[in-house]
Design a protein around this motif. Structure first.
Motif, PDB file in Angstrom:
ATOM      1  N   GLN A  90       0.842  -1.200   0.000  1.00  0.00           N
ATOM      2  CA  GLN A  90       0.000   0.000   0.000  1.00  0.00           C
ATOM      3  C   GLN A  90       0.873   1.243   0.000  1.00  0.00           C
ATOM      4  OE1 GLN A  90      -3.623  -0.101   0.180  1.00  0.00           O
ATOM      5  NE2 GLN A  90      -3.231   1.943  -0.606  1.00  0.00           N
ATOM      6  N   ILE A  91       0.531   2.206  -0.846  1.00  0.00           N
ATOM      7  CA  ILE A  91       1.072   3.555  -0.686  1.00  0.00           C
ATOM      8  C   ILE A  91       0.164   4.184   0.373  1.00  0.00           C
ATOM      9  CG2 ILE A  91       1.571   5.771  -1.773  1.00  0.00           C
ATOM     10  CD1 ILE A  91       3.225   3.421  -2.939  1.00  0.00           C
ATOM     11  N   VAL A  92       0.710   4.445   1.540  1.00  0.00           N
ATOM     12  CA  VAL A  92      -0.097   4.888   2.671  1.00  0.00           C
ATOM     13  C   VAL A  92      -0.349   6.391   2.634  1.00  0.00           C
ATOM     14  CG1 VAL A  92      -0.194   5.023   5.204  1.00  0.00           C
ATOM     15  CG2 VAL A  92       0.767   2.986   4.088  1.00  0.00           C
ATOM     16  N   LYS A  93       0.716   7.166   2.398  1.00  0.00           N
ATOM     17  CA  LYS A  93       0.598   8.627   2.499  1.00  0.00           C
ATOM     18  C   LYS A  93       1.560   9.283   1.527  1.00  0.00           C
ATOM     19  CE  LYS A  93      -0.454  12.653   4.536  1.00  0.00           C
ATOM     20  NZ  LYS A  93      -0.330  13.230   5.835  1.00  0.00           N
ATOM     21  N   VAL A  94       1.090  10.318   0.885  1.00  0.00           N
ATOM     22  CA  VAL A  94       1.909  11.185   0.047  1.00  0.00           C
ATOM     23  C   VAL A  94       1.830  12.584   0.650  1.00  0.00           C
ATOM     24  CG1 VAL A  94       2.125  12.277  -2.225  1.00  0.00           C
ATOM     25  CG2 VAL A  94       1.490   9.850  -2.067  1.00  0.00           C
ATOM     26  N   THR A  95       2.987  13.178   0.851  1.00  0.00           N
ATOM     27  CA  THR A  95       3.038  14.574   1.258  1.00  0.00           C
ATOM     28  C   THR A  95       3.783  15.325   0.166  1.00  0.00           C
ATOM     29  OG1 THR A  95       3.091  13.930   3.590  1.00  0.00           O
ATOM     30  CG2 THR A  95       3.712  16.199   3.072  1.00  0.00           C
ATOM     31  N   GLY A  96       3.129  16.322  -0.387  1.00  0.00           N
ATOM     32  CA  GLY A  96       3.722  17.101  -1.462  1.00  0.00           C
ATOM     33  C   GLY A  96       3.838  18.553  -1.072  1.00  0.00           C
ATOM     34  N   PHE A  97       4.967  19.127  -1.416  1.00  0.00           N
ATOM     35  CA  PHE A  97       5.240  20.534  -1.145  1.00  0.00           C
ATOM     36  C   PHE A  97       5.411  21.244  -2.482  1.00  0.00           C
ATOM     37  CE2 PHE A  97       6.928  17.953   2.277  1.00  0.00           C
ATOM     38  CZ  PHE A  97       6.335  18.525   3.394  1.00  0.00           C
ATOM     39  N   HIS A 128      -4.074   6.479  -1.689  1.00  0.00           N
ATOM     40  CA  HIS A 128      -3.397   6.905  -0.471  1.00  0.00           C
ATOM     41  C   HIS A 128      -4.024   8.157   0.140  1.00  0.00           C
ATOM     42  CE1 HIS A 128      -1.621   8.758  -4.065  1.00  0.00           C
ATOM     43  NE2 HIS A 128      -1.685   9.871  -3.348  1.00  0.00           N
ATOM     44  N   ALA A 129      -3.673   8.397   1.402  1.00  0.00           N
ATOM     45  CA  ALA A 129      -3.963   9.681   2.050  1.00  0.00           C
ATOM     46  C   ALA A 129      -2.924  10.675   1.543  1.00  0.00           C
ATOM     47  CB  ALA A 129      -3.871   9.535   3.566  1.00  0.00           C
ATOM     48  N   ARG A 130      -3.258  11.979   1.636  1.00  0.00           N
ATOM     49  CA  ARG A 130      -2.340  12.938   1.037  1.00  0.00           C
ATOM     50  C   ARG A 130      -2.462  14.322   1.649  1.00  0.00           C
ATOM     51  NH1 ARG A 130      -2.886  14.750  -5.143  1.00  0.00           N
ATOM     52  NH2 ARG A 130      -4.039  16.472  -4.239  1.00  0.00           N
ATOM     53  N   SER A 131      -1.352  15.043   1.630  1.00  0.00           N
ATOM     54  CA  SER A 131      -1.327  16.472   1.929  1.00  0.00           C
ATOM     55  C   SER A 131      -0.624  17.165   0.775  1.00  0.00           C
ATOM     56  CB  SER A 131      -0.551  16.763   3.220  1.00  0.00           C
ATOM     57  OG  SER A 131      -1.172  16.133   4.321  1.00  0.00           O
ATOM     58  N   PRO A 143      10.800  23.489  -7.571  1.00  0.00           N
ATOM     59  CA  PRO A 143       9.387  23.863  -7.546  1.00  0.00           C
ATOM     60  C   PRO A 143       8.515  22.896  -6.746  1.00  0.00           C
ATOM     61  CG  PRO A 143      10.022  23.108  -9.732  1.00  0.00           C
ATOM     62  CD  PRO A 143      11.259  23.112  -8.913  1.00  0.00           C
ATOM     63  N   VAL A 144       8.940  21.640  -6.616  1.00  0.00           N
ATOM     64  CA  VAL A 144       8.144  20.642  -5.893  1.00  0.00           C
ATOM     65  C   VAL A 144       9.047  19.684  -5.125  1.00  0.00           C
ATOM     66  CG1 VAL A 144       6.137  20.677  -7.439  1.00  0.00           C
ATOM     67  CG2 VAL A 144       8.010  19.112  -7.886  1.00  0.00           C
ATOM     68  N   GLU A 145       8.459  19.057  -4.110  1.00  0.00           N
ATOM     69  CA  GLU A 145       9.115  18.016  -3.326  1.00  0.00           C
ATOM     70  C   GLU A 145       8.027  17.057  -2.864  1.00  0.00           C
ATOM     71  OE1 GLU A 145      11.913  17.581   0.702  1.00  0.00           O
ATOM     72  OE2 GLU A 145      11.513  19.556  -0.144  1.00  0.00           O
ATOM     73  N   VAL A 146       8.319  15.758  -2.886  1.00  0.00           N
ATOM     74  CA  VAL A 146       7.334  14.744  -2.502  1.00  0.00           C
ATOM     75  C   VAL A 146       7.994  13.728  -1.581  1.00  0.00           C
ATOM     76  CG1 VAL A 146       5.902  12.831  -3.354  1.00  0.00           C
ATOM     77  CG2 VAL A 146       5.950  15.003  -4.599  1.00  0.00           C
ATOM     78  N   GLU A 147       7.255  13.339  -0.539  1.00  0.00           N
ATOM     79  CA  GLU A 147       7.695  12.230   0.319  1.00  0.00           C
ATOM     80  C   GLU A 147       6.581  11.214   0.429  1.00  0.00           C
ATOM     81  OE1 GLU A 147       6.881  13.847   4.799  1.00  0.00           O
ATOM     82  OE2 GLU A 147       8.633  14.686   3.780  1.00  0.00           O
ATOM     83  N   LEU A 148       6.982   9.964   0.680  1.00  0.00           N
ATOM     84  CA  LEU A 148       6.016   8.858   0.752  1.00  0.00           C
ATOM     85  C   LEU A 148       6.142   8.104   2.066  1.00  0.00           C
ATOM     86  CD1 LEU A 148       6.561   7.107  -2.732  1.00  0.00           C
ATOM     87  CD2 LEU A 148       4.935   8.932  -2.154  1.00  0.00           C
ATOM     88  N   VAL A 149       5.024   7.504   2.468  1.00  0.00           N
ATOM     89  CA  VAL A 149       5.012   6.457   3.476  1.00  0.00           C
ATOM     90  C   VAL A 149       4.405   5.245   2.777  1.00  0.00           C
ATOM     91  CG1 VAL A 149       4.150   5.688   5.714  1.00  0.00           C
ATOM     92  CG2 VAL A 149       4.702   8.116   5.354  1.00  0.00           C
ATOM     93  N   VAL A 150       5.139   4.124   2.783  1.00  0.00           N
ATOM     94  CA  VAL A 150       4.765   2.946   2.017  1.00  0.00           C
ATOM     95  C   VAL A 150       4.765   1.721   2.911  1.00  0.00           C
ATOM     96  CG1 VAL A 150       5.466   1.479   0.078  1.00  0.00           C
ATOM     97  CG2 VAL A 150       5.777   3.949  -0.069  1.00  0.00           C
ATOM     98  N   ALA A 151       3.697   0.924   2.866  1.00  0.00           N
ATOM     99  CA  ALA A 151       3.638  -0.343   3.589  1.00  0.00           C
ATOM    100  C   ALA A 151       4.139  -1.454   2.668  1.00  0.00           C
ATOM    101  CB  ALA A 151       2.199  -0.644   4.030  1.00  0.00           C
ATOM    102  N   PHE A 152       4.800  -2.441   3.283  1.00  0.00           N
ATOM    103  CA  PHE A 152       5.315  -3.555   2.513  1.00  0.00           C
ATOM    104  C   PHE A 152       5.247  -4.843   3.322  1.00  0.00           C
ATOM    105  CE2 PHE A 152       8.916  -2.228   4.951  1.00  0.00           C
ATOM    106  CZ  PHE A 152       9.678  -3.380   5.167  1.00  0.00           C
TER     107      PHE A 152
END
Length: 153
Positions: A90-97, A128-131, A143-152
């Motif tokens: 599962q891709i749990v969370k994406v946070t994008g700036f 996934h959940a996201r901000s 211009p952008v930055e992305v981080e992930l939380v991933v279940a495995f």
């Protein structure tokens, strides 16, 4: 080939080499059955394809593509610590700036570049959940930055 490698090939995508850290951190950390990535910039062959603020010197459409590149870079970081993206459950969370011009309010549309790509690669496991957060400036004037939380598994 693996299932995810096959899917990347179908999408005509290549997982990049993990971008080396630009400060004192590691690209990804495993804790339990989760991988937490550091924020990933849209490096292509070690260079940023653009710099500046979205809504000023960078278009929202270009930034959306850069967000997808950030997501690919984050997946490379995930693979580097778990060995295979086939282990992702599962891709749990994406946070994008999004480095935003003060008048720009389209941050969710920009980060859709990452979200859509993850859905195309992982299907239901990519939901996934996201901000999506507007910020004044990002490292290296990205211009952008992305981080992930991933279940495995």
């Amino acid at each position: 080939m693996s299932r995810i490698a096959d899917r990347l090939a179908e999408l005509r995508l290549t997982l990049p080499t993990v971008a080396p850290p630009v400060a004192a951190y590691v690209p990804a950390v495993v804790h339990g059955n989760l991988v937490y990535t550091s924020g990933q910039l849209p490096f292509i062959d070690g260079a940023l394809p653009a710099a500046g603020k979205v809504g000023a010197s960078v278009s929202a459409e270009d930034a959306q593509g850069y967000a997808a590149t950030c997501a690919l870079n984050a997946l490379a970081a995930v693979e580097s610590v778990i060995g295979s993206l086939d282990r992702v459950t599962q891709i749990v969370k994406v946070t994008g700036f999004v480095a935003s011009d003060p008048s720009f309010t389209g941050q969710p549309g920009v980060i859709n570049g990452a979200s859509t790509l993850l859905g195309e690669i992982f299907g239901d496991s990519g939901v996934h959940a996201r901000s999506a957060v507007g910020v004044a400036v990002l490292p290296l004037d990205s211009p952008v930055e992305v981080e992930l939380v991933v279940a495995f598994a």
